[in-house]
Design an enzyme around this catalytic site. Structure first.
Site, mmCIF file in Angstrom:
data_model
loop_
_atom_site.group_PDB
_atom_site.id
_atom_site.type_symbol
_atom_site.label_atom_id
_atom_site.label_comp_id
_atom_site.label_asym_id
_atom_site.label_seq_id
_atom_site.Cartn_x
_atom_site.Cartn_y
_atom_site.Cartn_z
ATOM 1 N N HIS A 110 12.208 55.855 128.954
ATOM 2 C CA HIS A 110 11.615 57.263 128.589
ATOM 3 C C HIS A 110 12.799 57.992 127.755
ATOM 4 O O HIS A 110 13.899 57.234 127.716
ATOM 5 C CB HIS A 110 11.707 58.138 130.027
ATOM 6 C CG HIS A 110 10.521 57.503 130.758
ATOM 7 N ND1 HIS A 110 9.900 58.237 131.955
ATOM 8 C CD2 HIS A 110 9.533 56.622 130.521
ATOM 9 C CE1 HIS A 110 8.927 57.626 132.459
ATOM 10 N NE2 HIS A 110 8.463 56.653 131.778
ATOM 11 N N GLU B 87 14.890 60.464 128.152
ATOM 12 C CA GLU B 87 16.270 60.672 128.587
ATOM 13 C C GLU B 87 17.143 59.342 128.631
ATOM 14 O O GLU B 87 18.205 59.320 128.246
ATOM 15 C CB GLU B 87 16.238 61.349 130.182
ATOM 16 C CG GLU B 87 15.409 62.522 130.122
ATOM 17 C CD GLU B 87 13.744 62.546 130.441
ATOM 18 O OE1 GLU B 87 13.478 63.150 131.324
ATOM 19 O OE2 GLU B 87 13.355 61.446 129.862
ATOM 20 N N CYS C 225 11.352 62.710 134.894
ATOM 21 C CA CYS C 225 10.505 62.327 135.826
ATOM 22 C C CYS C 225 11.059 61.716 137.158
ATOM 23 O O CYS C 225 12.570 61.724 137.364
ATOM 24 C CB CYS C 225 9.834 61.088 135.527
ATOM 25 S SG CYS C 225 10.639 59.732 135.162
ATOM 26 N N ALA D 238 -21.504 51.464 107.894
ATOM 27 C CA ALA D 238 -22.255 50.330 107.514
ATOM 28 C C ALA D 238 -22.975 50.576 106.374
ATOM 29 O O ALA D 238 -23.626 51.725 106.123
ATOM 30 C CB ALA D 238 -23.081 49.729 108.751
ATOM 31 N N THR E 213 -23.871 48.438 119.740
ATOM 32 C CA THR E 213 -22.851 47.863 118.785
ATOM 33 C C THR E 213 -22.938 46.471 119.304
ATOM 34 O O THR E 213 -22.835 45.583 118.297
ATOM 35 C CB THR E 213 -21.644 48.505 118.938
ATOM 36 O OG1 THR E 213 -21.764 49.995 118.486
ATOM 37 C CG2 THR E 213 -20.640 47.952 118.279
#
Length: 371
Positions: free
Chosen positions: A43, A45, A71, A157, A191
């Site tokens: 993180h 810090e 946190c 496409a 798809t």
């Protein structure tokens, strides 16, 4: 704080907020600057503290300025509040409270250890930086990245259905790197039936590489047993719905916190029309087809006044990048506040408060945006 915000923007958007941190010495000298580089990494810090320690700096009595409340939980990395305490830092100034329940409470832990904690500095800018992440957390849904690889005339496409490869090799490599850090990738059943994609994260040799996303298929039609999407691991989830919100609910319940929507055009349009796209990445190839499959089928917009408004996003690598012969465009939904212009210097220099003894948990509501 401005330096911390600038550092935060270097990180990737996704399941975690963009966070930056600056360690300041007792004489006001900047000792180290850190930021969060994505899930599983240190993180902000901890990153800044590690850099300072690697330089042999003594952090006892120092201050740390952070864009988000440190946190207080042990996930893939340790709690930042404890790292700050262990480093001997005595002052913490952060912009906004963390609305994410598992991570919240760091300010209380710091105060209990005798650390002086103040919040509210540049809160508006910090909220804007992560406003769509706050929306996703408040709604208990995944953060949604929508990806489109298209020609200059917005075709994905040709008329005969061919689409490989509209994007350059560099764009494809960038997309596969993104696949390697998301939790799931979503396409529609059409798809799967037409393109038969693998939807894996692959290296330059076309081989599966690193962490693989959950492969999700949305739609009522079944998935053929021999479809390439099953892969060797069978890590596939069929979502029998055409409602993007229902799909996100099911994915969130399955542990997905960062989703990439790949297509086709119906799925792309459905998520955009529902206002559920937090980040838009477009790979724009310098190619013209004149006909073929359009990237979008329609968003239910009949007049310019109702058009969706987007803004260039400088985070996660920048708003515009050149990748081979393509352009990579990075955008996020605009808000009325954003369209009205940047925050004033007075807004950005909001005075931190020292009377905030209980972290607020309404940050997500304050940051509510949308398109």
């Amino acid at each position: 704080m401005q330096a911390a915000l600038a550092a935060a923007a270097q990180g990737p958007r996704g399941a975690n907020p963009l966070v930056g941190a600056v360690v300041v010495g007792t004489d006001g000298t900047v000792l180290a600057t850190g930021y969060h580089r994505g899930a599983g990494t240190a993180h902000a810090e901890a990153d800044a503290i590690a850099q300072a320690k690697a330089a042999g700096l003594d952090l006892r009595g120092a201050a740390i300025v952070v864009t988000l409340e440190p946190c207080n939980h042990c996930g893939r990395t340790g709690p930042c509040a404890q790292a700050i305490i262990d480093a001997g830092i005595t002052d913490v100034i952060y912009a906004i409270d963390d609305p994410h329940d598992p991570a919240a409470g760091g300010a209380l832990t710091l105060r209990a250890a005798g650390v002086r904690v103040r919040s509210g500095l540049a809160a508006g800018a910090a909220l804007d930086l992560n406003r769509r992440w706050f929306d996703a957390v408040a709604a208990k849904r995944p953060f949604v990245t929508l990806h489109i690889a298209q020609t200059l005339d917005s075709r994905i496409a040709a008329s005969d259905g061919t689409s490989q490869w509209i994007s350059s090799p560099e764009s494809l490599a960038d997309n596969h790197a993104l696949r390697g850090r998301i939790d799931a990738i979503l396409v529609g059943t059409q798809t799967v039936l037409i393109d038969n994609p693998r939807l894996t994260a692959r290296n330059a040799d076309g081989e599966a590489d690193g962490k693989q996303p959950l492969r999700a298929v949305m739609g009522y039609r079944g998935i053929p047993d021999d479809a390439a999407i099953h892969g060797a691991d069978g890590n596939v989830l069929h979502l029998p719905t055409r409602d993007p919100r229902e799909a996100l609910d099911q994915l969130f319940a399955s542990g997905v916190r960062h989703l990439m929507v790949e297509g086709g055009s119906r799925i792309l349009s459905a998520f955009l029309a529902a206002g559920l796209v937090d980040e838009l990445i477009v790979y724009l190839a310098p190619t013209l087809l004149g006909s073929g499959t359009a990237a979008l089928e329609g968003l239910g917009i009949s007049t310019l006044a109702d058009a969706q408004q987007w803004e260039w996003d400088p985070a996660s690598g920048g708003a515009v990048q050149v990748l081979g012969r393509d352009l990579r465009l990075h955008l996020r939904p605009a808000t009325p506040a954003a369209s009205a212009g940047p925050a004033t210097p007075a807004d950005q220099a909001a005075t931190p408060t020292s009377s905030d003894t209980t972290p607020h948990r309404n940050g997500a509501d304050t940051a509510a945006g949308g398109n």
